[in-house]
Design an enzyme around this catalytic site. Structure first.
Site, mmCIF file in Angstrom:
data_model
loop_
_atom_site.group_PDB
_atom_site.id
_atom_site.type_symbol
_atom_site.label_atom_id
_atom_site.label_comp_id
_atom_site.label_asym_id
_atom_site.label_seq_id
_atom_site.Cartn_x
_atom_site.Cartn_y
_atom_site.Cartn_z
ATOM 1 N N LYS A 202 0.875 -1.189 0.000
ATOM 2 C CA LYS A 202 0.000 0.000 0.000
ATOM 3 C C LYS A 202 0.907 1.232 0.000
ATOM 4 O O LYS A 202 1.441 1.632 1.022
ATOM 5 C CB LYS A 202 -0.883 -0.012 1.258
ATOM 6 C CG LYS A 202 -2.194 0.751 1.135
ATOM 7 C CD LYS A 202 -2.079 2.234 0.839
ATOM 8 C CE LYS A 202 -1.901 3.114 2.064
ATOM 9 N NZ LYS A 202 -1.746 4.551 1.687
ATOM 10 N N GLY A 255 6.880 4.895 8.100
ATOM 11 C CA GLY A 255 6.050 6.100 8.162
ATOM 12 C C GLY A 255 6.221 6.792 9.497
ATOM 13 O O GLY A 255 7.242 6.641 10.182
ATOM 14 N N SER A 256 5.208 7.556 9.871
ATOM 15 C CA SER A 256 5.318 8.374 11.078
ATOM 16 C C SER A 256 5.144 7.523 12.327
ATOM 17 O O SER A 256 4.502 6.467 12.298
ATOM 18 C CB SER A 256 4.235 9.457 11.044
ATOM 19 O OG SER A 256 2.965 8.846 11.030
ATOM 20 N N THR A 257 5.682 8.026 13.424
ATOM 21 C CA THR A 257 5.562 7.304 14.696
ATOM 22 C C THR A 257 4.099 7.216 15.119
ATOM 23 O O THR A 257 3.656 6.184 15.633
ATOM 24 C CB THR A 257 6.424 8.003 15.766
ATOM 25 O OG1 THR A 257 7.797 7.878 15.357
ATOM 26 C CG2 THR A 257 6.257 7.370 17.134
ATOM 27 N N VAL A 259 1.306 7.014 13.270
ATOM 28 C CA VAL A 259 0.603 5.943 12.549
ATOM 29 C C VAL A 259 1.225 4.587 12.903
ATOM 30 O O VAL A 259 0.515 3.586 13.033
ATOM 31 C CB VAL A 259 0.599 6.198 11.018
ATOM 32 C CG1 VAL A 259 -0.016 5.024 10.273
ATOM 33 C CG2 VAL A 259 -0.167 7.475 10.695
ATOM 34 N N GLY A 260 2.537 4.562 13.120
ATOM 35 C CA GLY A 260 3.199 3.315 13.519
ATOM 36 C C GLY A 260 2.583 2.718 14.779
ATOM 37 O O GLY A 260 2.434 1.497 14.905
ATOM 38 N N GLU A 277 9.533 1.155 10.755
ATOM 39 C CA GLU A 277 10.606 2.132 10.491
ATOM 40 C C GLU A 277 9.957 3.505 10.587
ATOM 41 O O GLU A 277 9.220 3.906 9.687
ATOM 42 C CB GLU A 277 11.205 1.921 9.093
ATOM 43 C CG GLU A 277 11.915 0.600 8.889
ATOM 44 C CD GLU A 277 13.211 0.484 9.672
ATOM 45 O OE1 GLU A 277 13.683 1.507 10.229
ATOM 46 O OE2 GLU A 277 13.752 -0.629 9.739
ATOM 47 N N CYS A 311 13.758 10.460 6.708
ATOM 48 C CA CYS A 311 13.564 10.074 8.109
ATOM 49 C C CYS A 311 14.837 10.267 8.928
ATOM 50 O O CYS A 311 14.779 10.565 10.109
ATOM 51 C CB CYS A 311 13.088 8.632 8.199
ATOM 52 S SG CYS A 311 14.148 7.505 7.307
ATOM 53 N N GLU A 408 9.596 16.279 14.799
ATOM 54 C CA GLU A 408 10.061 16.003 13.447
ATOM 55 C C GLU A 408 9.305 16.909 12.479
ATOM 56 O O GLU A 408 8.078 16.860 12.412
ATOM 57 C CB GLU A 408 9.802 14.541 13.089
ATOM 58 C CG GLU A 408 10.310 14.183 11.717
ATOM 59 C CD GLU A 408 10.000 12.752 11.307
ATOM 60 O OE1 GLU A 408 8.838 12.335 11.463
ATOM 61 O OE2 GLU A 408 10.916 12.064 10.832
HETATM 62 P P1 NAP Z 1 2.335 8.447 7.536
HETATM 63 O O1 NAP Z 1 1.284 9.467 7.557
HETATM 64 O O2 NAP Z 1 2.609 7.645 8.746
HETATM 65 O O3 NAP Z 1 2.001 7.513 6.292
HETATM 66 C C1 NAP Z 1 2.748 6.376 5.970
HETATM 67 C C2 NAP Z 1 1.829 5.356 5.320
HETATM 68 O O4 NAP Z 1 0.840 4.936 6.271
HETATM 69 C C3 NAP Z 1 1.063 5.896 4.127
HETATM 70 O O5 NAP Z 1 0.913 4.877 3.166
HETATM 71 C C4 NAP Z 1 -0.264 6.250 4.760
HETATM 72 O O6 NAP Z 1 -1.339 6.316 3.855
HETATM 73 C C5 NAP Z 1 -0.446 5.101 5.715
HETATM 74 N N1 NAP Z 1 -1.415 5.362 6.785
HETATM 75 C C6 NAP Z 1 -1.852 6.560 7.254
HETATM 76 N N2 NAP Z 1 -2.769 6.370 8.237
HETATM 77 C C7 NAP Z 1 -2.912 5.036 8.377
HETATM 78 C C8 NAP Z 1 -3.699 4.206 9.229
HETATM 79 N N3 NAP Z 1 -4.525 4.725 10.131
HETATM 80 N N4 NAP Z 1 -3.583 2.863 9.122
HETATM 81 C C9 NAP Z 1 -2.731 2.326 8.206
HETATM 82 N N5 NAP Z 1 -1.980 3.051 7.368
HETATM 83 C C10 NAP Z 1 -2.045 4.389 7.458
HETATM 84 O O7 NAP Z 1 3.733 9.063 7.160
HETATM 85 P P2 NAP Z 1 3.973 10.250 6.186
HETATM 86 O O8 NAP Z 1 3.703 11.531 6.873
HETATM 87 O O9 NAP Z 1 3.251 9.993 4.927
HETATM 88 O O10 NAP Z 1 5.567 10.065 5.961
HETATM 89 C C11 NAP Z 1 6.522 10.706 6.721
HETATM 90 C C12 NAP Z 1 6.945 9.906 7.957
HETATM 91 O O11 NAP Z 1 7.566 8.700 7.563
HETATM 92 C C13 NAP Z 1 7.962 10.631 8.772
HETATM 93 O O12 NAP Z 1 7.659 10.519 10.134
HETATM 94 C C14 NAP Z 1 9.259 9.901 8.483
HETATM 95 O O13 NAP Z 1 10.229 10.011 9.463
HETATM 96 C C15 NAP Z 1 8.782 8.518 8.283
HETATM 97 N N6 NAP Z 1 9.747 7.720 7.501
HETATM 98 C C16 NAP Z 1 10.521 6.802 8.150
HETATM 99 C C17 NAP Z 1 11.481 6.067 7.458
HETATM 100 C C18 NAP Z 1 12.349 5.065 8.163
HETATM 101 O O14 NAP Z 1 12.907 4.200 7.501
HETATM 102 N N7 NAP Z 1 12.513 5.114 9.464
HETATM 103 C C19 NAP Z 1 11.628 6.256 6.085
HETATM 104 C C20 NAP Z 1 10.823 7.208 5.456
HETATM 105 C C21 NAP Z 1 9.886 7.933 6.181
HETATM 106 P P3 NAP Z 1 -1.725 7.773 3.258
HETATM 107 O O15 NAP Z 1 -0.638 8.119 2.337
HETATM 108 O O16 NAP Z 1 -2.992 7.580 2.556
HETATM 109 O O17 NAP Z 1 -1.825 8.713 4.413
#
Ligand code: NAP
Ligand code: MG
Length: 504
Positions: A202, A255-257, A259-260, A277, A311, A408
Site C-alpha cells: 500500500k 512512516g510516522s511514529t 501511525v506506527g 521504520e 527520516c 520532526e
Molecule cells: P504516515 O502518515 O505515517 O504515512 C505512511 C503510510 O501509512 C502511508 O501509506 C499512509 O497512507 C499510511 N497510513 C496513514 N494512516 C494510516 C492508518 N490509520 N492505518 C494504516 N496506514 C495508514 O507518514 P507520512 O507523513 O506519509 O511520511 C513521513 C513519515 O515517515 C515521517 O515521520 C518519516 O520520518 C517517516 N519515515 C521513516 C522512514 C524510516 O525508515 N525510518 C523512512 C521514510 C519515512 P496515506 O498516504 O494515505 O496517508
C-alpha cells in the site's frame, strides 16, 4: 491529466511509456489483474511542483484488501512461487531488477512527477533500489538454519537430532510513505520476496504511481500472479484493514511514529509480527576540531537532501561553540544558494515538498519557531508563486522546549545549537523521543569512540550523514521503530524459525 499540466510537461522530454501511463486513470494490481476499486472510488495524484492533476488511481478499501490478501495467500502456496527452489527464486528476482533497470527513465520521471524531487535524486533512488533488489536476491540461496544436538534426549535407545529451518513468514502487508517512492517499496518488497513471502503493498496516497510501475515491472519480468499486489488508496481506508487483516503474517510499515503506533496495535490484535521504520530528529554533532570546508556540503545535504523529507535528516546541528559560527555560516551559504525548481528542470537542486498539506505543516513550524524567538539565519518563507516549495531554512537562538527543536518537521528546516562539552551535547542530543540516527563530525577518535556507545540511535555515522549501505542494518531505537532493514538482518525480518526435534 489537466490541460495546463499537459502543456507544462510538453517542455520536458517525457518518455512514451510515461505519457501513456499518465494519459488515462490507472488501475491497481490484484493477483494477475489490473482492477478498479470495488467501490469505484478514486484518488487524485498531483504534481507538487505545480499542484496540478497528473492522473487518478483507485481508492481501495477493506473489500479490495480482502481480495489482495487472498491472491497473495494463494500465490504463497502455489507451485510457481511457493514451489520454487531458492536458486529459481533468485533468478526470477534478478529478472525483475533487469526490467526496472531497462525502465529506469520511466521510473525516474514518474518519481520526480509525483514526489517533486530533482531527476538526479530520482536516478540515485533507482540506483539504490537496483542494488538493494539484487543484493537481497542473492540471499535467497544463502538462507540457513542450524543443527543442534539435544542436551537431554529422553528416549535413550534412539538417537536424537535437532535442527532449525528458516521459513517465509507468509503474506506481508507493506505500508509505505512518499518520500522515496521506489526505495521505500523495494526496502520492503525485495527482502520479503527473497525470503519466499508474497506481498500486498500500500503506497502513500501522494505517490502511488511508482508502486504501480513496480507492479508492471514485476509482471513483465514473469513474477507469478499474486506474488506482488499493489493496492492504492488512503491510509485509514486501505492501510488500516491491511494491518488488521488476519491473513497477514507480517506488517512492514515505514512512516510516522503516530501511525506506527496504530499499526502496531492493529497487528497485535492478531499477534501479527511487525517491523516499524518510523520518524526521527537526528543530531549532527560537530566537535571542537570542526570540519574541513569540503565537508560542509555533506553537512548541508544531511538535512536539505530531498527537501528535508528524509527520516534520517540531520535536523538538529550541534556545533562546539569554538566552531559554531563558522560551521553555521558555511552550511547557511550552501543552503541559501540551492537552486529550487521543478524536478524535471536539469539545473534544479531542490524540489518542492510533496503536497500542499506538507508545505503548510512545515511553514507552520517555521512560524512557531519565529514566534518563540528563534533567529532565522537563512530562508524562512514559501518560495515561488506555484507549487509546494519552502526555502531552505536555518534557525539559531533556539532552546530545547521549542517545537522546532523537539518535533520532526520533515522539511528543509534545521536548528543549529552551540555546546560547550561532551556531557552537554550528549544530554541535548539524546533529549528526544526518537532514536533513529546520529552523526559525529571529528577526526579526534578518542572523543568519537567515547560518544558512539552513549548516543541513543540505531545508526551512528562518523564524518557523514544519510549514507546508508545496503549490507549494513538500518533501523531505530526508542520511538523510531522496531526491527531492521538491509543486510541479512533485513531478510531475516521475513523469516520464521521452525525447530525440528527428531528421534530415529
Ligand atoms: P504516515 O502518515 O505515517 O504515512 C505512511 C503510510 O501509512 C502511508 O501509506 C499512509 O497512507 C499510511 N497510513 C496513514 N494512516 C494510516 C492508518 N490509520 N492505518 C494504516 N496506514 C495508514 O507518514 P507520512 O507523513 O506519509 O511520511 C513521513 C513519515 O515517515 C515521517 O515521520 C518519516 O520520518 C517517516 N519515515 C521513516 C522512514 C524510516 O525508515 N525510518 C523512512 C521514510 C519515512 P496515506 O498516504 O494515505 O496517508
Ligand atoms: Mg499521510
Amino acid at each position: 491529466m489537466s490541460q495546463a499540466q499537459a502543456a507544462k510537461l510538453e517542455q520536458y522530454e517525457i518518455t512514451d511509456a510515461v505519457s501513456s501511463f499518465l494519459a488515462s486513470p490507472r488501475k491497481m494490481l490484484v493477483g494477475d489483474g489490473w482492477v478498479d476499486a470495488k467501490s469505484g472510488r478514486t484518488l487524485d495524484v498531483l504534481d507538487p511542483a505545480t499542484n496540478r492533476l497528473i492522473t487518478s488511481v483507485p481508492a481501495a478499501d477493506s473489500a479490495d484488501v480482502d481480495d489482495a490478501v487472498r491472491a497473495a495467500e494463494q500465490a504463497f502456496v502455489s507451485p510457481d512461487w511457493g514451489g520454487l527452489s531458492p536458486a529459481e527464486r533468485e533468478s526470477l528476482l534478478l529478472k525483475v531488477a533487469d526490467v526496472i533497470e531497462t525502465r529506469a527513465d520511466d521510473f525516474s520521471q514518474i518519481i520526480t512527477l509525483e514526489c517533486g524531487k530533482p531527476l538526479a535524486e530520482s536516478d540515485e533512488e533507482i540506483a539504490d533500489a537496483l542494488s538493494t533488489w539484487r543484493y537481497c536476491a542473492a540471499w535467497a540461496t544463502r538462507i540457513e538454519g542450524s543443527s543442534v544436538n539435544p542436551i537431554n534426549p529422553i528416549i535413550p535407545e534412539k538417537s536424537a537430532f535437532g535442527y532449525t529451518r528458516k521459513e517465509p513468514i507468509g503474506v506481508v502487508g507493506a505500508i509505505i510513505p512518499w518520500n522515496f517512492p521506489l526505495i521505500n517499496a523495494v526496502d520492503r518488497v525485495a527482502p520479503a520476496l527473497t525470503a519466499g513471502c508474497t506481498v500486498v503493498l500500500k503506497p502513500a496516497e501522494q505517490t502511488p504511481l511508482t508502486a504501480l510501475l513496480l507492479g508492471e515491472a514485476a509482471l513483465e519480468a514473469g513474477l507469478p500472479a499474486g506474488v506482488l499486489n499493489v493496492l492504492t488508496g488512503f491510509g485509514p481506508e486501505a492501510g488500516s484493514p491491511l494491518a488488521a487483516h488476519p491473513g497477514i503474517g507480517k506488517v512492514a510499515f515505514t512512516g510516522s511514529t503516530s501511525v506506527g503506533k496504530l499499526i502496531g496495535k492493529a497487528a497485535m490484535e492478531n499477534i501479527t509480527d511487525v517491523n516499524l521504520e518510523l520518524g526521527g530528529k537526528s543530531p549532527m554533532i560537530v566537535l571542537e576540531d570542526g570540519v574541513d570546508d569540503d565537508m560542509l556540503p555533506w553537512l548541508a545535504a544531511g538535512l536539505f537532501y530531498n527537501s528535508g523529507q528524509v527520516c534520517t535528516a540531520g535536523s538538529r546541528l550541534y556545533a562546539h561553540k569554538k566552531v559554531f559560527d563558522k560551521v553555521v555560516a558555511g552550511v547557511a551559504d550552501i543552503a541559501g544558494s540551492l537552486k529550487l525548481g521543478h524536478g524535471l528542470e536539469a539545473e534544479t537542486e531542490m524540489g518542492p515538498l510533496v503536497s500542499p498539506e506538507q508545505q503548510q505543516r512545515v511553514l507552520g513550524y517555521i512560524d512557531s519557531g519565529v514566534e518563540a524567538g528563534a533567529e532565522t539565519v537563512t530562508g524562512g518563507k514559501q518560495w515561488g508563486t506555484e507549487g509546494c516549495f519552502v526555502e531552505p531554512t536555518i534557525f539559531t537562538n533556539v532552546h530545547d522546549r521549542m517545537k522546532v527543536v523537539k518535533e520532526e518537521i520533515f522539511g528543509p528546516v534545521m536548528v543549529a545549537i552551540p555546546f560547550a562539552d561532551e556531557a552537554e551535547v550528549l544530554e541535548k542530543a539524546n533529549n528526544t523521543s526518537y532514536g533513529l540516527t546520529a552523526s559525529i563530525w571529528s577526526n579526534d577518535l578518542s572523543k568519537v569512540n567515547r560518544l558512539i556507545p552513549r548516543l541513543k540511535a540505531g545508526l551512528v555515522w562518523v564524518n557523514a550523514h544519510n549514507l546508508l549501505d545496503l549490507a549494513l542494518p538500518f533501523g531505530g531505537v526508542k520511538q523510531s521503530g522496531i526491527g531492521r532493514e538491509n543486510g541479512l538482518d533485513g531478510v531475516e525480518e521475513y523469516l520464521e524459525t521452525k525447530t525440528v526435534i527428531m528421534y530415529s
